[in-house]
Design a protein around this motif. Structure first.
Motif: not given
Ligand SMILES: NC(=O)c1ccc[n+]([C@@H]2O[C@H](COP(=O)([O-])OP(=O)(O)OC[C@H]3O[C@@H](n4cnc5c(N)ncnc54)[C@H](OP(=O)(O)O)[C@@H]3O)[C@@H](O)[C@H]2O)c1
Length: 283
Positions: A17, A20, A40-41, A157, A190, A192
């Motif tokens: 949703s 990444i 979830r959203s 984390y 990243v 986000t």
């Molecule tokens: N952004 C960074 O700097 C970064 C760097 C390295 C690695 N990562 C990793 O990359 C992955 C994606 O991160 P992102 O930056 O894209 O984060 P994000 O923008 O916060 O997105 C997280 C996603 O996970 C979903 N989610 C969270 N809790 C959930 C639950 N209980 N059930 C179902 N869906 C759930 C959210 O959906 P809803 O909100 O709709 O629930 C959203 O689609 C994560 O594993 C993060 O640890 C991120």
């Protein structure tokens, strides 16, 4: 394994949703396979589904909390009902929390383990046997550069991402020759909502480090998966961080990360309720 002829192979993206996962779903849609978007959203899922359709893909959205009840069984039911099989699983759902472990809420920290480790493992282990039987497809797991070192002030984390990388790299090796690929992606910061939600963006480390776009990371991740790579580390700064973690002794690295991930106004880990700079940080 012979599949019923009307079962269609799908890319299943959990955490689709936003961020990444949403960007990976968009890249995957250009391949012409159906994309199942899980999050979830409902509004954010609907927007992600529009992205997929604009790329020419067939989008299926499932509102699901991955840490509640029998989430994997509910996802499997959804696929079966829609005549789909999981050909590629993208595990992008995840969250983190910045702060001293003694000051962060226990349930929120255990929630990181439930989502980043337990749900990811459950989904991976559920879908892998079908992939192996078909001799195709695979899993793309989102770890992080945080997987290369312990991370004081984001302890749970970082540890969760070490698990993801270790688990993924081991499975990659186990499954060699089966036609199934496990790729682990380890990006640095990243741009986000993750950074705001985790509180990471308020720490000095994340102010210094450059932020990649989710589109760039998604392309690198997807291309790496298609090339059957074990590990994808997108961007120069993430590669540098990986190298630093391998070369710099923990005695130097851990105090450095601790300092860069703490704000002096954070609650002190000793439990006094005072700010760190006015308590243990002043000693
Ligand atoms: N952004 C960074 O700097 C970064 C760097 C390295 C690695 N990562 C990793 O990359 C992955 C994606 O991160 P992102 O930056 O894209 O984060 P994000 O923008 O916060 O997105 C997280 C996603 O996970 C979903 N989610 C969270 N809790 C959930 C639950 N209980 N059930 C179902 N869906 C759930 C959210 O959906 P809803 O909100 O709709 O629930 C959203 O689609 C994560 O594993 C993060 O640890 C991120």
């Amino acid at each position: 394994m012979t599949l019923h002829s009307d079962v269609r192979m799908a890319v299943v993206v959990v955490g689709a949703s936003r961020g990444i996962g949403r960007a990976i779903a968009k890249v995957a849609a250009t391949q012409g396979t159906p994309v199942v978007l899980v999050g979830r959203s409902p509004e954010a899922l609907a927007a992600a589904a529009t992205d997929v359709r604009q790329q020419g893909g067939d989008a299926f959205a499932l509102e699901l909390d991955l840490v509640v009840g029998d989430a994997t069984a509910r996802l499997q039911d959804f696929l079966t009902t829609n005549g789909l099989a999981c050909d590629v699983l993208v595990n992008s759902a995840g969250y983190g929390l910045r702060g001293a472990a003694t000051t962060l809420p226990l349930d929120d920290q255990l929630g990181i383990i439930d989502l980043n480790i337990r749900a990811l493992s459950d989904l991976t282990l559920h879908f892998l046997p079908g992939m192996v039987a078909r001799g195709r497809g695979g899993v793309l797991n989102l770890a992080s550069v945080a997987s290369f070192t312990p991370g004081p002030n984001m302890a749970v984390y970082y540890a969760s991402k070490s698990f993801v990388r270790s688990f993924s790299e081991a499975l990659h090796q186990e499954l060699r020759g089966t036609g199934v690929t496990i790729t682990c992606v380890a990006p640095g910061p990243v741009a986000t909502e993750f950074l705001e939600r985790s509180g990471a963006n308020r720490a000095p480390l994340f102010k210094i480090l450059p932020k990649l776009s989710s589109e760039y990371v998604a392309k690198r991740a997807w291309n790496g998966f298609k090339s059957r790579r074990r590990l994808v580390v997108p961007g120069a700064s993430a590669k540098l961080a990986m190298l630093a973690a391998a070369l710099i002794p923990h005695a130097i690295m851990l105090p450095l990360i601790s300092r860069l991930q703490r704000r002096s106004s954070d609650p002190c880990p000793c439990g006094s309720g005072k700010q760190y700079r006015k308590c243990c940080g002043a000693r």
